[in-house]
Design an enzyme around this catalytic site. Structure first.
Site, short mmCIF file in Angstrom:
data_model
loop_
_atom_site.label_atom_id
_atom_site.label_comp_id
_atom_site.label_asym_id
_atom_site.label_seq_id
_atom_site.Cartn_x
_atom_site.Cartn_y
_atom_site.Cartn_z
N GLU A 244 47.92 123.10 -19.68
CA GLU A 244 46.81 124.01 -19.96
C GLU A 244 45.61 123.41 -19.25
O GLU A 244 45.01 122.44 -19.70
CB GLU A 244 46.59 124.12 -21.47
CG GLU A 244 45.73 125.31 -21.86
CD GLU A 244 44.32 124.93 -22.24
OE1 GLU A 244 43.46 124.89 -21.31
OE2 GLU A 244 44.08 124.65 -23.42
N CYS A 278 37.98 125.03 -22.84
CA CYS A 278 38.64 125.53 -21.63
C CYS A 278 38.62 127.05 -21.55
O CYS A 278 38.38 127.62 -20.49
CB CYS A 278 40.09 125.03 -21.59
SG CYS A 278 40.24 123.25 -21.36
#
Length: 470
Positions: A244, A278
């Site tokens: 990720e 993120c």
């Protein structure tokens, strides 16, 4: 046992003497000390995890689920001490979607990993041929975590790994090792010995972990450049990977949106964890027909959000976690200002203030190719880009190499869904941004990584599929 405060918890995880000092990014005060493990320490941890893995796997799903739910109980019993330590080390406030929220998420995601049956799947059964797909433990999972959500992302990595019969060796960020060590300490009050190990160390430890021949899978959350390095270092052993990576999430506002109605959700989509997420909203595209109204509504909301030391119960925004990230945000905003963009709020940090506080910043009238738009700022600064129409917004949204998340904001759900289908991102939210759910798979597109986390798909990603025919 239960710890009444962060100091008691620190006393259980700190070395008796020496170690690297960790400082509060809000105040500069000493939080605690962490022992720096070596590559030899990592090798020993991996060896112990490999030895423990067969017995852990042999317990079966039911017993592992029981232990993981007990571990969630331990998190809840120590929630306030964990939240206080997290706030002091990472900087995020106790309140708002921050430290206490993160600890609650740890328990919730841990329990969610136990909520699914993982049964063999019959692939063919036609009277002549029978084949079933089984999901077997991989072995030892190496988990490398970030500094922005250090405890919760650690749980995202370790919970499904353990549920599926793997053991785990974790390497926390050098910026937030105490939080992850404390979390591991609390969990290990319930888990069998050597099933979960936390090895705090420098870059060389992370590099060794990603290429270690006795590690079967790497889970990593962090920057795209580091993710690429992990891909290269894991290639010789053909490790399974879940990555990720960085995001520069776009938000598209439709012409039928109500600026005042969406302003607060827009704000939290962008500024959750002071923008250090993120999958936060990092560039907002707004049609010229409602551009002024959206800018005004968002500014009114942002101006009311208190920023300060995390242990102050009144604050909901905190500092940047480290000086390097502070400099990135400051440089990107200054570049936008120098280019002639309009500052609606913020962009004037107090150079004399203690801590890495950068003010909540909204920047309008900015060129869509400005670095503040095209590069991930990862902090409390949001560029608001004016576009002629939704077609232009979609083009801009898809123009970058990242594709973690995105969002569409409007009153007509069917139109919003049609736009969402054209955006190149792993997740697209409608009238919200970044609202993750442990039941819903999550993963990136393009250079924002690959592999899925959460839900049944996330569990299966921590297993080796085996087809048995006969």
């Amino acid at each position: 046992m239960s710890y009444s405060n962060a100091q008691e918890l620190l006393s259980a995880i700190q070395p008796a003497s020496g170690g690297t000092e960790i400082f509060d990014p809000a105040t500069g005060e000493l939080v605690g000390r962490v022992a720096q493990n070596s590559v030899a320490d990592l090798d020993a941890a991996v060896s112990a995890a490999r030895t423990a893995q067969p017995a852990w796997d042999a317990l079966g799903h039911e017993e592992r689920n029981r232990l993981l739910n007990l571990a969630a109980d331990r998190i809840e019993a120590n929630a306030e001490a964990l939240a206080e330590l997290l706030s002091r080390e990472q900087g995020k406030p106790l309140n708002g979607p921050n430290a206490r929220f993160e600890i609650g998420g740890c328990a919730a995601w841990l329990r969610a990993a136990t909520a699914y049956e993982v049964e063999p799947e019959v692939v063919v059964d036609d009277g002549e041929t029978y084949a079933a797909k089984h999901y077997r433990a991989l072995g030892v999972v190496g988990a490398i975590g970030p500094w922005n959500w250090p405890m919760m992302i650690s749980i995202w990595q370790l919970a499904p790994s353990l549920r599926m019969g793997n053991t785990v060796v974790m390497k926390p960020s050098e910026y937030t090792p105490l939080s992850v060590l404390a979390l591991g300490h609390v969990l290990n009050e319930v888990l069998p010995a050597d099933v979960l190990q936390v090895v705090a160390g420098g870059r060389e430890v992370g590099e060794k972990l990603s290429g270690h021949p006795e590690i079967n899978k790497i889970m990593f959350t962090g920057s795209t450049p580091t993710g690429k390095a992990i891909i290269r270092s894991s290639a010789d052993t053909v490790k399974r990977l879940t990555l990720e990576l960085g995001g520069n999430d776009a938000g598209i506002v439709m012409e039928d949106a109500d600026p005042k109605a969406i302003a607060e959700d827009l704000f939290w989509g962008a500024f959750i964890n002071t923008g250090q997420t993120c999958a936060a909203l990092k560039r907002l595209y707004v049609p010229e027909s409602i551009y002024t109204q959206v800018c005004q509504a968002l500014t009114e909301v942002a101006a009311k959000m208190p920023m300060g030391v995390g242990l102050d119960e009144n604050n909901v925004l905190g500092p940047l976690q480290n000086k390097a990230q502070y400099n990135i945000v400051a440089d990107l905003v200054q570049g936008a200002v120098d280019s002639g963009a309009t500052v609606l709020l913020g962009a004037n940090p107090d150079s004399e203030a203690a801590g890495y506080f950068y003010p909540t910043t909204l920047v309008a009238d900015i060129d869509p190719q400005n670095d503040l738009v095209t590069k991930e700022q990862f902090g409390p600064a949001l560029p608001i880009v004016k576009v002629k129409n939704v077609e232009e917004a979609i083009t801009h949204a898809n123009s970058l190499e990242t594709g973690l998340g995105a969002s569409v904001w409007g009153s007509d759900r069917e139109q919003a869904l049609a736009v969402a289908a054209r955006i190149q991102a792993g997740t697209v939210w409608i009238n919200s941004h970044g609202t993750i759910d442990p039941r819903i798979p999550f993963g990136g597109a393009k250079q924002s990584g690959y592999g899925l986390e959460f839900g049944l798909d996330g569990l299966k990603a921590l297993a080796q599929p085996q087809l048995i025919k006969g």
